[in-house]
Design a protein around this motif. Structure first.
Motif, PDB file in Angstrom:
ATOM      1  N   VAL A   1      11.414   1.105 -11.896  1.00 22.29           N
ATOM      2  CA  VAL A   1      10.117   0.413 -11.985  1.00 22.29           C
ATOM      3  C   VAL A   1       9.864  -0.387 -10.719  1.00 22.29           C
ATOM      4  N   HIS A   2      10.901  -1.045 -10.227  1.00 22.38           N
ATOM      5  CA  HIS A   2      10.783  -1.824  -8.988  1.00 22.38           C
ATOM      6  C   HIS A   2      10.375  -0.916  -7.826  1.00 22.38           C
ATOM      7  N   TYR A   3      11.014   0.238  -7.744  1.00 23.33           N
ATOM      8  CA  TYR A   3      10.679   1.216  -6.700  1.00 23.33           C
ATOM      9  C   TYR A   3       9.230   1.680  -6.829  1.00 23.33           C
ATOM     10  N   LEU A   4       8.824   2.066  -8.033  1.00 24.13           N
ATOM     11  CA  LEU A   4       7.486   2.627  -8.240  1.00 24.13           C
ATOM     12  C   LEU A   4       6.380   1.616  -7.964  1.00 24.13           C
ATOM     13  N   ARG A   5       6.614   0.355  -8.317  1.00 22.77           N
ATOM     14  CA  ARG A   5       5.555  -0.648  -8.148  1.00 22.77           C
ATOM     15  C   ARG A   5       5.413  -1.119  -6.703  1.00 22.77           C
ATOM     16  N   ILE A   6       6.382  -0.786  -5.871  1.00 22.12           N
ATOM     17  CA  ILE A   6       6.236  -1.064  -4.429  1.00 22.12           C
ATOM     18  C   ILE A   6       5.699   0.168  -3.719  1.00 22.12           C
ATOM     19  N   GLU A   7       6.448   1.272  -3.816  1.00 22.28           N
ATOM     20  CA  GLU A   7       6.067   2.496  -3.105  1.00 22.28           C
ATOM     21  C   GLU A   7       4.847   3.158  -3.731  1.00 22.28           C
ATOM     22  N   GLY A   8       4.795   3.173  -5.069  1.00 16.51           N
ATOM     23  CA  GLY A   8       3.705   3.845  -5.765  1.00 16.51           C
ATOM     24  C   GLY A   8       2.354   3.174  -5.606  1.00 16.51           C
ATOM     25  N   ALA A   9       2.355   1.921  -5.194  1.00 21.26           N
ATOM     26  CA  ALA A   9       1.084   1.205  -5.011  1.00 21.26           C
ATOM     27  C   ALA A   9       0.330   1.685  -3.771  1.00 21.26           C
ATOM     28  N   PHE A  10       0.987   2.483  -2.930  1.00 20.61           N
ATOM     29  CA  PHE A  10       0.381   2.860  -1.645  1.00 20.61           C
ATOM     30  C   PHE A  10       0.290   4.379  -1.456  1.00 20.61           C
ATOM     31  N   TYR A  11       0.032   5.106  -2.532  1.00 22.28           N
ATOM     32  CA  TYR A  11      -0.095   6.562  -2.426  1.00 22.28           C
ATOM     33  C   TYR A  11      -1.224   6.980  -1.489  1.00 22.28           C
ATOM     34  N   VAL A  12      -2.172   6.089  -1.287  1.00 23.80           N
ATOM     35  CA  VAL A  12      -3.280   6.423  -0.389  1.00 23.80           C
ATOM     36  C   VAL A  12      -2.756   6.752   1.011  1.00 23.80           C
ATOM     37  N   GLY A  13      -1.651   6.135   1.404  1.00 25.51           N
ATOM     38  CA  GLY A  13      -1.069   6.400   2.723  1.00 25.51           C
ATOM     39  C   GLY A  13      -0.592   7.829   2.854  1.00 25.51           C
ATOM     40  N   ILE A  14       0.123   8.328   1.847  1.00 30.30           N
ATOM     41  CA  ILE A  14       0.613   9.702   1.908  1.00 30.30           C
ATOM     42  C   ILE A  14      -0.525  10.690   1.676  1.00 30.30           C
ATOM     43  N   GLY A  15      -1.535  10.283   0.900  1.00 28.93           N
ATOM     44  CA  GLY A  15      -2.689  11.155   0.670  1.00 28.93           C
ATOM     45  C   GLY A  15      -3.430  11.467   1.958  1.00 28.93           C
ATOM     46  N   ILE A  16      -3.674  10.447   2.765  1.00 26.92           N
ATOM     47  CA  ILE A  16      -4.351  10.647   4.050  1.00 26.92           C
ATOM     48  C   ILE A  16      -3.464  11.421   5.015  1.00 26.92           C
ATOM     49  N   LEU A  17      -2.165  11.176   4.948  1.00 28.77           N
ATOM     50  CA  LEU A  17      -1.238  11.873   5.843  1.00 28.77           C
ATOM     51  C   LEU A  17      -1.218  13.374   5.558  1.00 28.77           C
ATOM     52  N   PHE A  18      -1.287  13.749   4.295  1.00 22.70           N
ATOM     53  CA  PHE A  18      -1.358  15.173   3.952  1.00 22.70           C
ATOM     54  C   PHE A  18      -2.615  15.811   4.543  1.00 22.70           C
ATOM     55  N   LEU A  19      -3.714  15.059   4.561  1.00 23.25           N
ATOM     56  CA  LEU A  19      -4.948  15.576   5.153  1.00 23.25           C
ATOM     57  C   LEU A  19      -4.775  15.805   6.651  1.00 23.25           C
ATOM     58  N   PHE A  20      -4.131  14.876   7.325  1.00 22.12           N
ATOM     59  CA  PHE A  20      -3.907  15.026   8.763  1.00 22.12           C
ATOM     60  C   PHE A  20      -3.007  16.220   9.074  1.00 22.12           C
TER      61      PHE A  20
END
Length: 299
Positions: free
Chosen positions: A211-230
């Protein structure tokens, strides 16, 4: 996997993204059913899960191959197409080698992160392992969205439709951002319940670690989403080296930051290094695009 990816890419390139999705869904459902049969009924353990995966992949590959051979005969090469073309070979080799190198860098970076995670013991290892599985489900749609976007860019880039390409880039960024934010909200709110899908209820420490991992890393999926587009954008604009550069920036920073922060912030240092790597790679991707837009658009 090679056969499925080959024919799926062929169909997507001509605008047919539905059939690959059908065969992928069939493979996933078959995998789940066979997992249940081999692991739960036949008690085959890890070997059963592996066999189920291989069977599901083969059925998907055979199915999509048969579909193309029978329904898409116009796409198949004939005898006159079998000749040596130096330019085509050079182009394919350029893209494939850089893509292979990109994937190798990604796996090597993930391996280094896993090594660091392992140093914090079994609880952190198990929490991270379950969290990564949830990540896979959470941002798989934006990863596939990036692949679809790559096809869109390639088609319009090749056709010289600059205005449509610009509009598509804007819309893709907005859609990916919107979906990523929804996925982040869902994962952060239901992190505990999602962890209990993969971890027994009694293993409280593992659940809390995940849960600790998900609430830190999972809060910023927008970063990986844009990276996939690039990744898709630059590959489709004949700039595969930029995709590799973005991967090196993202994973390189993640590894350096993780090993630098972990001694002071423990697991938290590893978790926060992941989105930082994403966003810095995104920033470089935007910078390169706006600086070289006229060249990329062939203006």
């Amino acid at each position: 996997m090679a056969f499925y990816n080959f024919f799926a890419s062929l169909l997507r390139a001509v605008g047919n993204s539905t059939i690959p999705l059908y065969f992928l869904a069939f493979s996933a459902i078959t995998n789940i059913l066979l997992d249940s049969l081999f692991v739960i009924v036949f008690q085959m353990g890890i070997a059963g899960a592996a066999i189920a995966t291989v069977i599901a992949q083969y059925l998907s590959a055979i199915g999509i191959t048969f579909y193309v051979l029978t329904k898409c005969k116009s796409l198949l090469p004939t005898r006159e197409h079998f000749y040596y073309d130096k330019a085509i070979l050079k182009s394919i080799t350029k893209f494939s080698l850089l893509t292979c190198l990109q994937q190798s860098c990604m796996n090597f970076g993930i391996l280094l992160i896993q090594r660091l995670v392992n140093s914090f013991g079994a609880v952190t290892m198990a929490g991270f392992g379950a969290g990564v599985k949830i990540d896979t489900f959470a941002y798989l749609p934006v990863q596939d969205f990036g692949n679809a976007f790559s096809t869109f860019v390639a088609q319009n880039y090749g056709a010289g439709k600059k205005e449509r390409l610009r509009d598509g880039i804007k819309i893709a960024c907005l859609l990916s951002t919107a979906f990523s934010l929804v996925a982040s909200l869902f994962v952060c709110l239901f992190a505990k319940h999602l962890m209990m899908v993969f971890v027994k209820r009694e293993e409280i420490e593992v659940i809390l670690s995940g849960v600790h991992y998900l609430r830190i890393e999972g809060a910023f999926y927008v970063g990986i989403g844009i990276l996939f587009l690039f990744y898709g954008l630059y590959r489709s604009m004949n700039q595969p080296l930029m995709s590799l550069v973005l991967t090196i920036i993202s994973l390189g920073l993640r590894v350096v930051l993780a090993y630098s922060l972990a001694p002071f912030f423990h697991e938290t240092g590893i978790w926060i290094s992941i989105p930082i790597g994403w966003f810095i790679a995104d920033a470089f991707g935007f910078y390169y695009y706006f600086k070289h837009r006229s060249v990329l658009m062939k203006e």
